[in-house]
Design a protein around this motif. Structure first.
Motif: not given
Length: 191
Positions: A20-25, A50-53
């Motif tokens: 799930d690459p869409f998880l924020t820190d 980081e999230y955006r990348s």
């Protein structure tokens, strides 16, 4: 949740972000019961963007896959795709697809439509059909619109189970269950 050691947490973080690459820190920190700076340090040590990348990377990968599918690998027109979940495609039949002297579309077009959308929906560079359980439900006439819907039911290692239904209006014309095998990078080089 019991506190994980740094090694266990980093291993779990790698797995979590890959699925799930869409998880924020912040969401990751809440899952592991650690601070946001701890998550950021773990990401830096592991080389995880980081999230955006991560979002940009997923978008580029999906866009490249859709472009390659639309460049000729697909039988039908891809309308929608959520990699490793579902996809929808459209095929308009014509008189060039029918058996000679009949008004029935040859089954090879239905199978090809189903197989290509099944392969397109899984997020792999290449895949082979290991097993296909198919059923032609009704004869398809020319000059109709067929909608194929693919759904990934299960993934185990490099094997995927994908169900495909091809409909005309509200009638099921074809259905298939595909077991697809994605060769590993080393295996693809040897093909």
């Amino acid at each position: 949740m019991a506190r994980l050691s740094k090694t266990e947490r980093q291993s779990a973080l790698t797995e979590l972000v890959s699925t799930d690459p869409f998880l924020t820190d912040e969401e990751i920190a809440a899952r592991f019961g650690v601070s946001v700076p701890t998550v950021r340090l773990d990401r830096l040590e592991l080389g995880i963007g980081e999230y955006r990348s991560r979002i940009r990377e997923v978008a580029q990968t999906s866009y490249q896959k859709v472009r390659s599918i639309q460049s000729g690998d697909m039988v039908g027109e891809l309308l929608d795709i959520t990699p490793n979940q579902s996809a929808i495609s459209l095929l308009e039949t014509d008189n060039g697809m029918v058996f000679q002297g009949s008004s029935i579309v040859r089954g090879q077009f239905l199978y090809a439509m189903a197989e290509t959308i099944a392969i397109a929906v899984i997020d792999e560079q290449a895949a082979l059909v290991g097993i296909a359980n198919i059923k032609y439900k009704k004869a398809v006439p020319p000059n109709v619109r067929l909608i194929a819907k693919a759904e990934v039911k299960r993934k185990t290692g490099n094997k995927y189970i994908v169900w495909v239904k091809i409909m005309h209006e509200q009638t099921e014309m074809f259905r298939g269950k595909f077991i697809l095998v994605a060769p590993r990078a080393k295996e693809v080089q040897n093909l």
